[in-house]
Each structure stands twice: as C-alpha cells, then as structure tokens.
Motif scaffolding. Sequence first.
Motif, short mmCIF file in Angstrom:
data_model
loop_
_atom_site.label_atom_id
_atom_site.label_comp_id
_atom_site.label_asym_id
_atom_site.label_seq_id
_atom_site.Cartn_x
_atom_site.Cartn_y
_atom_site.Cartn_z
N LEU A 143 10.11 30.81 13.05
CA LEU A 143 10.71 31.92 13.78
C LEU A 143 11.86 32.48 12.96
N VAL A 144 11.81 33.77 12.65
CA VAL A 144 12.86 34.43 11.88
C VAL A 144 13.26 35.71 12.61
N ASN A 145 14.44 36.20 12.27
CA ASN A 145 14.94 37.38 12.97
C ASN A 145 14.25 38.66 12.51
N SER A 146 14.08 38.79 11.18
CA SER A 146 13.43 39.99 10.64
C SER A 146 12.75 39.65 9.32
N VAL A 147 11.73 40.42 8.98
CA VAL A 147 11.01 40.28 7.72
C VAL A 147 11.16 41.59 6.96
N GLU A 148 11.50 41.50 5.65
CA GLU A 148 11.81 42.70 4.90
C GLU A 148 10.67 43.17 4.00
N ARG A 149 10.51 42.52 2.86
CA ARG A 149 9.53 43.01 1.87
C ARG A 149 9.16 41.87 0.94
N ILE A 150 8.19 42.13 0.09
CA ILE A 150 7.75 41.17 -0.92
C ILE A 150 8.30 41.60 -2.27
N ILE A 151 8.86 40.65 -3.01
CA ILE A 151 9.38 40.94 -4.34
C ILE A 151 8.68 40.06 -5.37
N ASN A 152 8.60 40.56 -6.58
CA ASN A 152 7.97 39.86 -7.70
C ASN A 152 9.07 39.37 -8.64
N VAL A 153 9.14 38.08 -8.88
CA VAL A 153 10.20 37.53 -9.74
C VAL A 153 9.61 36.52 -10.71
N ASN A 154 10.38 36.22 -11.75
CA ASN A 154 10.01 35.19 -12.72
C ASN A 154 10.69 33.90 -12.32
N TRP A 155 9.99 32.78 -12.47
CA TRP A 155 10.58 31.49 -12.12
C TRP A 155 11.86 31.23 -12.91
N GLU A 156 11.99 31.81 -14.09
CA GLU A 156 13.20 31.60 -14.88
C GLU A 156 14.43 32.19 -14.20
N SER A 157 14.24 33.16 -13.32
CA SER A 157 15.37 33.75 -12.59
C SER A 157 15.63 33.03 -11.27
N VAL A 207 17.97 29.33 -5.65
CA VAL A 207 18.58 30.62 -5.33
C VAL A 207 18.15 31.63 -6.39
N THR A 208 18.21 32.90 -6.03
CA THR A 208 17.99 33.97 -7.00
C THR A 208 18.80 35.18 -6.55
N GLU A 209 18.88 36.19 -7.41
CA GLU A 209 19.65 37.39 -7.07
C GLU A 209 18.72 38.58 -7.00
N ILE A 210 18.79 39.29 -5.88
CA ILE A 210 17.99 40.50 -5.67
C ILE A 210 18.91 41.61 -5.20
N ASP A 211 18.87 42.75 -5.87
CA ASP A 211 19.70 43.90 -5.50
C ASP A 211 21.17 43.53 -5.39
N GLY A 212 21.63 42.64 -6.27
CA GLY A 212 23.02 42.25 -6.27
C GLY A 212 23.41 41.29 -5.17
N GLU A 213 22.42 40.77 -4.42
CA GLU A 213 22.69 39.83 -3.35
C GLU A 213 22.00 38.50 -3.63
N LEU A 214 22.63 37.42 -3.17
CA LEU A 214 22.05 36.09 -3.33
C LEU A 214 20.94 35.88 -2.30
N VAL A 215 19.79 35.41 -2.77
CA VAL A 215 18.68 35.05 -1.89
C VAL A 215 18.50 33.54 -1.95
N GLU A 216 18.49 32.90 -0.80
CA GLU A 216 18.31 31.46 -0.72
C GLU A 216 16.84 31.13 -0.47
N ILE A 217 16.31 30.20 -1.27
CA ILE A 217 14.95 29.70 -1.05
C ILE A 217 15.10 28.33 -0.41
N LEU A 218 14.56 28.19 0.79
CA LEU A 218 14.81 27.00 1.59
C LEU A 218 13.93 25.82 1.18
#
Length: 304
Positions: A105-119, A136-147
Amino acid sequence: MAGILDSVNQRTQLVGQNRLELLLFRLNGRQRFGINVFKVKEVLQCPRLSNLPQRHPMIRGVANIRGQTISIIDLSKATGGRPIEQTEHSFVIISEYNRSVQGFLVNSVERIINVNWESILPPPKGAGRFNYMTAVTEIDGELVEILDVEKILDEISPASTQVNASIVEQVSHQKVSRHRPVLIADDSSVARRQVQKALEALGLECIVTENGRQALNKLQEMAAQGSIHEQLSLVISDVEMPEMDGYTLTAEIRNHPALKDLHVILHTSLSGVFNKALVEKVGASDFIAKFHPDELATAVNNAL
C-alpha cells in the motif's frame, strides 16, 4: 497513471546490462521511493480490503485480486512511518518476492525511470541499523530510497534458515574442512544473514560482501595473491545490487583469466521470472530463487 499500469510488465529487457528500471512512488510526505519494475506484477487503485483476525500489525488487510487472496502491507507503517490514512485514494503495488506475491500500500505512484546500477549507491554510512534502505540514487536532484523489501517481509514472516539434517550429513561426509570459504554478495542484510546461517550449518566459512562491485574487488584482490581455487570454493550472488548487479558480476568473473572457472550461483528474489537465456549468456553455474535453505544447501553441495 494508465501509462504506468500498461507498461509495468513490458519493461524487463534491460536486466543483465547493469541497468534497471525503477517504479517511483511516495508514502507519507515528499520522500520518493523506488522498486524494481522487474518485481512488479501490477499497479492498481487500492481495492476494498478485508480485515483478518490476529493479523500482523503491518498488514492493512487482504484483497481478492484476479481470483487470488493477497495480503496488503502498509509500506509506510512497515518502515517506521505513519500509517497511510485514506486507502480509497491510495494505490497497491502487487509484487513477487521470494516465491510469494504481496501487495504494498502506497500513497501515490509516479513514473518509471531508467537508471544504471552504477548510479545506485549503498545507503549512507551511519544511517542506523534500523533503516530500511538497501540503496539510494538521485533523480531530478532528489534522493530516491530503494527499500530493503526482504527485510520488511522477514520482519512480518521470518524465513527459516534451518537446513535439513540429511543434507547436512551429505556435506559432512565430504569432509568440508578441506573446502575453502564461500563468497557471498548481497545488498540485503537479511539475505546475507540467511545465506550465511545456512552455509555455516554445513560447516562452511563465509566471506561477505554487500554488492557486485565489492565482490569483484575482493575476488581480484584474492586472485592477485595466488590461485583463487586454493582460497575460495564458490560464489553466491544476488542479482539486484547497487553499483554492479549479479549478472554483470558473473560476466566479469567469466572474463577474468584467473576467475573464469569459479562456480557461481545466482541467488535471487526475482522468483517467477527466471531469464534462463540470460543466465546462460553470462555464464552462471546455477540459478535459484530465494529463500529456501534446503535448495541453497543442495546447490552448494552439488558445487562442492
């Protein structure tokens, strides 16, 4: 939203190229989180939930989805945050981990992004032992947490690490003391502990690393000191890891003159979506789903 829902099951072609696609979502607040699209079966508006008596406090309820009864885990509460209040305006990410299907259960779903594992980087040092980040990774200048979903699921329903006595006996007959340690590569602290306990039950020592890059560095360091086969029995690697995934790690091992003959077992929570052609392409010796201690012990026994 429709674009996300339609594309979730069609975005797996990047696996094995040290790339991945993340489905971004939010819980309570502005913090963004990510989950590998390859583990997502479906995203839907939260359906009507039924309560179960004596259910785990992290489970919001159960839902009947396409004829299957699925537990719905409040991902915000499970990671130490406030419960998600209005389920009728929320979403459920249906995923498959470790041979089981569950909904988050999550509050909202945004979009799918393509990243390299090195990032995709390990969590910052000092994040605390009770954090639920695996990367963790950075998308659009914001930190994204991978749980660390495996940690969350293990807290709700702990997996047994006990190996069947008959398998332990089989291995003991081989005089495992003559075998060298096993190298483990996994970014989940829970998964590392599970594998280590199962191997220690067989009388095997473990060298533990937290991602593919760290594992490859350790292997190259050992190879520089002498024959790798005199120092190591085999490698057990997760597939999804920050900096370098397990497929790329395996390919690097096969391309290294001193490491190329190592026995490599890919041990993954990507159950139900085994890419056998890709496993053969990178040269893995075996490919098994997390986490069943007897299957893991049997695969190790066969390798030894």
